[in-house]
Design a protein around this motif. Structure first.
Motif, short mmCIF file in Angstrom:
data_model
loop_
_atom_site.label_atom_id
_atom_site.label_comp_id
_atom_site.label_asym_id
_atom_site.label_seq_id
_atom_site.Cartn_x
_atom_site.Cartn_y
_atom_site.Cartn_z
N HIS A 23 0.92 -1.28 0.00
CA HIS A 23 0.00 -0.03 -0.19
C HIS A 23 0.72 1.27 0.04
O HIS A 23 1.76 1.32 0.82
N SER A 24 0.58 2.11 -0.89
CA SER A 24 1.34 3.37 -1.14
C SER A 24 0.36 4.57 -1.14
O SER A 24 -0.32 4.45 -2.23
N ASN A 25 0.60 5.60 -0.33
CA ASN A 25 -0.11 6.89 -0.56
C ASN A 25 0.59 8.00 -0.48
O ASN A 25 1.38 8.27 0.59
N GLU A 26 0.84 8.79 -1.42
CA GLU A 26 1.84 9.89 -1.56
C GLU A 26 1.13 11.29 -1.97
O GLU A 26 0.42 11.19 -2.75
N ALA A 27 1.59 12.14 -1.21
CA ALA A 27 0.86 13.53 -1.65
C ALA A 27 2.14 14.28 -1.86
O ALA A 27 2.96 14.52 -0.67
N LEU A 28 2.59 14.91 -2.82
CA LEU A 28 3.75 15.63 -3.04
C LEU A 28 3.72 16.70 -3.92
O LEU A 28 2.81 16.83 -4.74
N VAL A 29 4.35 17.73 -3.85
CA VAL A 29 4.73 19.05 -4.62
C VAL A 29 6.04 18.80 -5.05
O VAL A 29 6.98 19.14 -4.29
N SER A 30 6.35 18.36 -6.25
CA SER A 30 7.65 18.02 -6.75
C SER A 30 8.18 19.12 -7.62
O SER A 30 9.43 18.93 -7.85
N GLN A 31 7.32 19.61 -8.44
CA GLN A 31 7.88 20.68 -9.39
C GLN A 31 6.76 21.69 -9.84
O GLN A 31 5.67 21.65 -9.11
N GLY A 32 7.27 22.60 -10.27
CA GLY A 32 6.32 23.81 -10.61
C GLY A 32 6.25 24.93 -9.56
O GLY A 32 6.90 25.09 -8.92
N THR A 33 5.53 25.82 -9.79
CA THR A 33 5.03 26.95 -8.76
C THR A 33 3.90 27.11 -8.28
O THR A 33 2.79 26.98 -8.68
N VAL A 34 4.10 27.14 -6.96
CA VAL A 34 2.79 27.30 -6.16
C VAL A 34 2.64 28.82 -5.36
O VAL A 34 3.56 28.88 -4.73
N SER A 35 1.54 29.35 -5.86
CA SER A 35 1.53 30.62 -5.38
C SER A 35 -0.11 30.68 -4.60
O SER A 35 -1.12 30.39 -5.25
N ALA A 36 0.00 30.85 -3.25
CA ALA A 36 -1.29 30.89 -2.56
C ALA A 36 -1.10 31.44 -0.97
O ALA A 36 0.03 31.84 -0.74
N ASN A 37 -2.40 31.68 -0.53
CA ASN A 37 -2.25 32.20 0.64
C ASN A 37 -2.43 30.92 1.85
O ASN A 37 -3.54 30.60 2.04
N GLY A 38 -1.40 30.21 2.22
CA GLY A 38 -1.35 29.08 2.86
C GLY A 38 -1.32 27.97 2.06
O GLY A 38 -1.68 28.02 0.78
N LEU A 39 -0.84 26.90 2.54
CA LEU A 39 -0.49 25.68 1.82
C LEU A 39 -0.80 24.35 2.69
O LEU A 39 -0.17 24.29 3.67
N SER A 40 -1.51 23.38 2.43
CA SER A 40 -1.63 22.04 3.27
C SER A 40 -1.54 21.10 2.15
O SER A 40 -2.16 20.78 0.95
N VAL A 41 -0.54 20.14 2.43
CA VAL A 41 -0.23 19.00 1.69
C VAL A 41 -0.54 17.78 2.58
O VAL A 41 0.02 17.74 3.69
N ARG A 42 -1.61 16.92 2.61
CA ARG A 42 -1.82 15.75 3.24
C ARG A 42 -1.78 14.28 2.51
O ARG A 42 -2.31 14.42 1.51
N ALA A 43 -1.21 13.36 3.17
CA ALA A 43 -1.34 11.99 2.58
C ALA A 43 -2.09 11.24 3.87
O ALA A 43 -1.25 11.06 5.00
N GLU A 44 -3.35 10.86 3.77
CA GLU A 44 -4.09 10.39 4.92
C GLU A 44 -4.47 9.09 4.39
O GLU A 44 -5.50 8.82 3.40
N THR A 45 -3.90 7.96 5.26
CA THR A 45 -4.34 6.42 4.83
C THR A 45 -5.30 6.11 6.11
O THR A 45 -4.92 5.89 7.18
N LEU A 46 -6.76 6.26 5.57
CA LEU A 46 -7.59 5.82 6.74
C LEU A 46 -7.76 4.74 7.30
O LEU A 46 -7.97 4.31 8.66
N ASN A 47 -7.34 3.39 6.44
CA ASN A 47 -7.63 2.32 6.95
C ASN A 47 -6.98 1.07 5.99
O ASN A 47 -7.56 0.91 4.91
N ALA A 48 -5.74 0.87 6.14
CA ALA A 48 -4.94 0.15 5.30
C ALA A 48 -4.97 -1.39 5.88
O ALA A 48 -3.97 -1.64 6.68
N SER A 49 -6.14 -2.08 5.92
CA SER A 49 -6.20 -3.06 6.71
C SER A 49 -5.82 -4.61 5.82
O SER A 49 -6.27 -4.55 4.62
#
Length: 195
Positions: A23-49
């Motif tokens: 099981h693999s779960n990835e949340a990445l900002v790996s390239q490009g430009t991010v312009s924002a007021n605030g930034l949230s990057v989340r990788a959430e695995t709720l149930n890897a059973s």
């Protein structure tokens, strides 16, 4: 002439269970430009059973057993990878607010190798009512049982939340900067011998 009464009452059973969870779960900002007021990057695995269960052995409901031979082998491999990351190859222009990188997860992992020939449950609950189950194992004083239960569980869990070195978020002052990694898991492993 052989009847149910005179026939040998022997039982042989074997079971093998092999379970591999990748099981693999990835949340990445790996390239490009991010312009924002605030930034949230989340990788959430709720149930890897995952469950791996092998059962062997004689579970008669009507006839008594003189000889029972059973073997159960379970091999359970779990590899869980959960990652949230801000990479320094990307460019960030964050105009204040919060920057957070969160990697969280949970899972339940069960491995059972049961060669006992016995019913795994004594009862079940239906709608809040406990219903007893009839025992599924009968024996006599001169019965013989041989059995081996082997359960092997190999677990690798990686949880990563990272803000790579060298990242600039721009000229604005951030309200907060947070990186958090958390994983909660329940493990159950059982090996039962006998038949």
């Amino acid at each position: 002439y052989v009847s149910m009464e005179t026939a040998p009452k022997n039982a042989i059973g074997a079971a093998v269970a092999i379970e591999v969870l990748m099981h693999s779960n990835e949340a990445l900002v790996s390239q490009g430009t991010v312009s924002a007021n605030g930034l949230s990057v989340r990788a959430e695995t709720l149930n890897a059973s995952s469950e791996a269960i092998s059962k062997a052995g004689h579970t008669p409901s009507q006839h008594q057993t003189k000889l029972g031979i059973g073997g159960a082998v379970t091999v359970h491999v779990e590899n869980v990878y959960n990652e949230a990351r801000l990479c320094n190859e990307a460019e960030y222009d964050i105009g204040g607010g919060q920057v957070e990188v969160i990697s969280t997860g949970s899972g339940r992992y069960t491995s059972v190798a049961d060669a006992s020939g016995k019913r795994a449950r004594q009862s079940i609950t239906v709608g809040g009512v406990k219903v007893p189950l009839v025992p599924a194992f009968q024996m006599t004083n001169d019965s013989v049982g041989l059995g081996a239960g082997i359960a092997v569980e190999v677990i690798n869990i990686d949880t990563l939340a990272e803000i790579e070195d060298g990242i600039s978020f721009g000229d604005a002052v951030l309200d907060s900067l947070r990186a958090e990694a958390d994983y909660k898991a329940d493990f159950y492993i059982q090996a039962a011998a006998g038949s």
